[in-house]
Structure formats: structure tokens, C-alpha cells
Motif scaffolding. Sequence first.
Motif, PDB file in Angstrom:
ATOM      1  N   VAL A   1      71.379  24.929   8.470  1.00 39.18           N
ATOM      2  CA  VAL A   1      70.702  26.208   8.702  1.00 39.18           C
ATOM      3  C   VAL A   1      69.444  26.036   9.535  1.00 39.18           C
ATOM      4  CG1 VAL A   1      69.617  28.208   7.616  1.00 39.18           C
ATOM      5  CG2 VAL A   1      71.632  27.154   6.569  1.00 39.18           C
TER       6      VAL A   1
ATOM      7  N   PHE B   1      65.893  25.677  14.417  1.00 42.95           N
ATOM      8  CA  PHE B   1      66.522  26.848  13.791  1.00 42.95           C
ATOM      9  C   PHE B   1      67.038  27.819  14.858  1.00 42.95           C
ATOM     10  CE2 PHE B   1      66.031  31.261  12.347  1.00 42.95           C
ATOM     11  CZ  PHE B   1      66.883  31.263  11.251  1.00 42.95           C
ATOM     12  N   ILE B   2      66.232  28.044  15.905  1.00 43.93           N
ATOM     13  CA  ILE B   2      66.654  28.956  16.983  1.00 43.93           C
ATOM     14  C   ILE B   2      67.901  28.411  17.677  1.00 43.93           C
ATOM     15  CG2 ILE B   2      65.941  30.018  19.155  1.00 43.93           C
ATOM     16  CD1 ILE B   2      63.040  29.766  18.190  1.00 43.93           C
TER      17      ILE B   2
ATOM     18  N   GLN C   1      70.970  29.202  15.652  1.00 42.10           N
ATOM     19  CA  GLN C   1      71.285  30.622  15.712  1.00 42.10           C
ATOM     20  C   GLN C   1      71.947  31.002  17.040  1.00 42.10           C
ATOM     21  OE1 GLN C   1      70.779  33.064  13.239  1.00 42.10           O
ATOM     22  NE2 GLN C   1      70.438  31.251  11.968  1.00 42.10           N
TER      23      GLN C   1
ATOM     24  N   GLN D   1      75.573  29.795  17.175  1.00 43.00           N
ATOM     25  CA  GLN D   1      76.453  30.649  16.382  1.00 43.00           C
ATOM     26  C   GLN D   1      76.781  31.955  17.092  1.00 43.00           C
ATOM     27  OE1 GLN D   1      74.409  31.078  12.638  1.00 43.00           O
ATOM     28  NE2 GLN D   1      74.963  29.014  11.921  1.00 43.00           N
ATOM     29  N   GLN D   2      75.841  32.467  17.887  1.00 43.16           N
ATOM     30  CA  GLN D   2      76.062  33.715  18.624  1.00 43.16           C
ATOM     31  C   GLN D   2      76.750  33.497  19.964  1.00 43.16           C
ATOM     32  OE1 GLN D   2      72.311  35.833  18.928  1.00 43.16           O
ATOM     33  NE2 GLN D   2      71.732  35.246  16.841  1.00 43.16           N
TER      34      GLN D   2
ATOM     35  N   ALA E   1      66.285  35.521  17.362  1.00 42.29           N
ATOM     36  CA  ALA E   1      66.541  34.346  16.518  1.00 42.29           C
ATOM     37  C   ALA E   1      65.239  33.723  16.035  1.00 42.29           C
ATOM     38  CB  ALA E   1      67.358  33.319  17.305  1.00 42.29           C
TER      39      ALA E   1
ATOM     40  N   LYS F   1      63.819  35.641  13.160  1.00 41.79           N
ATOM     41  CA  LYS F   1      64.668  35.628  11.956  1.00 41.79           C
ATOM     42  C   LYS F   1      64.240  34.561  10.953  1.00 41.79           C
ATOM     43  CE  LYS F   1      69.581  35.730  10.678  1.00 41.79           C
ATOM     44  NZ  LYS F   1      70.969  35.571  11.176  1.00 41.79           N
TER      45      LYS F   1
END
Length: 538
Positions: free
Chosen positions: A153, A178-179, A182, A185-186, A209, A212
Motif C-alpha cells: 500500500v 505511495f503515489i 496509486q 493501479q490507475q 493520489a 489520498k
Amino acid sequence: METFAKLFERFLSFVYHCFDRIVIQGYLPLLTRPEHIVHFFRDVHGQYPITPEVLAKRTPEYRAWVEGYARNHKIPILQAEKGVSKEDAVQPYLQRMERRNQHGVYCIFRGMEMGSTFSSRMPKFSTDDPDYRIIRRVPSRFLHYYFYIRDPVIGPLSMCVGTYLPFQTTYYLNGHNFIEIQLRQQGVAFRKDDNAFLSTADPKALQAAADKLSAAIIEKRLNHWSWLLCPKFSEKDRKAVNLQRECSINQIEYCRNFIFKRHFPIHKIFERSCELGLFRLSADKVAHIFGVRVSKRLRGKLYSVLEKLDHGHHVMRIYCKNLLGRMYEKFSTFLRLEVCVNRMKDLGLNKGLKNLEHLRRKLVATTARFAAFEAQSLNVHVDFPLFQKMALPVTSGKTKIAGIKIHDTRMMRLMEVLLHGGTQLNGWRTVDIHQAILASFGLAADRYTLNQLRYDLRKMKAHGLLERNGKRYLYRLTDKGAKAALMFVLLHSRVCGPLSNSLFHHQTDESQKPTSKIEPAYYKADRAIQQVLDQLAA
């Protein structure tokens, strides 16, 4: 910040802001004070007196567990060495785990470091209780384990665990990781180097992202790894004492990143802005940027400094209390404004991780004020080595063509004629240019031949100053060529020439100057040059 972006809209690729480096302290609230330790051992476990052996009993058990865990999962345990970066040493292990698309612990470091623990001492004087011991919290040097983890994550992070009570933990993570997860995943394409995004197909998705990342996400993942890797407590211990691990923010960095399309504007503008910024960053402006109040009882620092690091790039730093602002250039096209918080109380916040969103809002406003202030310093004229670059030779195919020098009289004449090409809308023929130069400067044909002209035209074409009109042999100045020719001719004959003459040959009398608009400018330039000379002499 909008002012900054508007000033450099022509050069900016995109802008984003996010958390960068985050350092979080983990602790067990009911094992942090001496009275907690007394209750835990005497009342819960019935161990009394509380001797050093009782306090240290869990340490060898935990070390044995770590050794067994590493052996069972084939995780290397490395010894920390002085002067060797842990991040560089573990990089091959992280890359191997990324290639396998696995998550978990990929490396463990161990080293002796300072930490806080408890000591048990006999009282100096006799007491009614012969088993009475003085329990104090003291700094000590003991073994720490660094677990390097790849989390699904929040990405790669490291967790430091002390092997003595109260088993404090420290977590190091980076918001850019983290970004990155993200965006993958997109399905958003991007290019990332170290802790910076250099390009992206969707800047809005990148910013979304970044926003988030929340305290709930971080706390959930840290609790997971703490439960797995930290010293274990029995069910009896957890029922008697609330051993829920809490998290607080030790240090956090928030950055606002400006990614430029090319190298030139950021490098030159940043160098010039550093010179101006140091003079303009007064105490009240620094306090305004950070949004704090400056009083006589100021705790911490309040000053600005320009540093040059080993890699050659300048870093402008501003200090206010325990807050730090930085501006520096990175990766040639990357400008970063960064605020580092070392003490949450300086911003009027508690250090608990639950205050992360309040901290984000304050740091967004702080970096925006920082960018707005720097926009004024960055909106300056900077030097561009036009004449130096034009003087360098260029390669056309396998041929090396000479540069164009400002003292080359032939090139000055050619440029001056080409600038007066209002009647030549479609371009100049070589013969027409030759005749115009001979007529304008009263030259004989043998002093400036067609072959010499063709050589000069070839040089201008190689430097991008001249172009052909389609496939016809008609030449005309490009946009770059018109500007360069104007700079060459005017600087040579209208600026440097008159100023040089007044400095070395004939100093004109200012009391008898003609009513021309340009002559006062020459006198003003003469005075400015003389002031510089006087300052240098002093």
C-alpha cells in the motif's frame, strides 16, 4: 503559488505538492514511565524486586526470535557500518523483490545506537522495603534492528525496533512511493527518479493520489508490521495492560514541486533568485511564510543561508523556530520548495498522527506563501551566453563549421544588410546580398568575393540563423536569426562601441549634451560603470 505558475507558464510542465519524507515514532503508552514498569512486573507478573535481569529478560528472547525469523524466511541480516548508507546497501535486495513482485521484509540491519530504556538501581540509603529498587528512564546504547519492508500500500519503508524496554519503534516512509503505487493501479503513465516525478500523463491524477495519503492508511499499515515484527506480549499481559501501540510524528517534510520542460530557465533563474532572496528574507517575511509569531522569547533559529552541497547544487534554507524551508534545483528541470517540521507545536498542533490532515493544510498554505515570495525573486533578468554559444563551432554532418564571433566585421556587415530586408519578402538571392554589401559599405568585389559570402551564409545556416525559402535558393533570417543579428549589430555599434569610446578615448561633457533620447542613457551607463569601478577599487 498561482503567481509563480503564471510567470513560468511557458516553461512549466506541471506542478504537484505532497508529503515527502515522514518519520513516525511508535510507542506503548502504558510502558513509557517508571511507574508503568513497576505495575507491569510487580502487579501483573509478580516479579519483585525488579532487578536489571528482570528488565533485560525479554531482550535475548526477542533477539533469538528475530534471528529465527530471518533464517526461516531467508532474509539477510547485515551489520551497519560507519559511513555506509543503509539505503544504498539494501537497494539490490529491494530490486530483487520488485522483480519478483513480492511484499514483506527483504533485509534486516542491526547496529548499536542510542536509545531510551530503563535502569534498576539499589537505593543509596536503607529503606523499609528491602526489595525496593529505583527505576529510572535513561539514555543508553544498545542493539537496534532495522527492518526494510516492501509494503503493498505505502511502498518501501523501514522500521527501527529497539531491543530493550520499552521497545520503541521508528518508521521511515516516503509519500512518493505511495503515489507511485496509486498511479500504477490507475494505469497512469509516469516517469519517476528517486523521490521525484519528472513526467506524467495525468497531473491531476498524480495530485489526487498525493492527497489520498491519510493518517488512517499509514496507521493501519504500521500496526500490521508492528504486530508482526515487534516483541510479542501474552494474552494475559494485553488483558491486564492496554498495550496498544500509538504513533506520533517525529519529523515530516512537505514539498511543492515545479517541473520545467527544459534546463535553461530553472538553472539561471534559480541562481539569480538566490542572490536576491537572501537580501529580501527579513525576519517578518520569514515569519509570514511559516505563519508563526516572532517574539523576544523565540525558541529555535531565525535566519536564512545559501549552501552549496557536494553535488554542486545550491540550496537556499530559511529557519524559523524548529521549522525549515528549502529551495533547490534537482535533476536539471526540477525545482523544489520544501518545508521540514521538526516540532509540531511550532505550528500549534499536537504531534499525534491523527493531526496529519491539519498539518497538511498548514503546510500547503506555507509552501504556497513560500512560492509566492520566491515568484518575485524569480521574476528577474538573467544572463544568457548568446555570444559565447554563437562563437563555438557546430557540426553539420561530418563537417565542423566555425562559430560566429562578435568581432567578425564580415558577419556584422552581412547581418546588418539582412536586417534591412523589408523589400525582400521572399528572401535574398546570394547575388543580391553580395551587391547590397558592396554598395552599402563601399567595398570592391575583390575584397569580399561571392565565395566568402557563401561561406558566411553557410555559417549562419548551420547556427540556425538563416533558412531557405522552400527549395529555392532564397535566404531569409529565422526568428532566432533576426533576434541574434539585432543583438550582434546593435550591441557592437550602438552599445559597446559608444561606451568603449567614452571610457578609453573621449569623455564627453555632460553639461553640453544634445537633446537626443539615447545620449542621456549613455551618460547614465557611464556613471554606473564608474560606480562599479569605484566599488572594486575600494
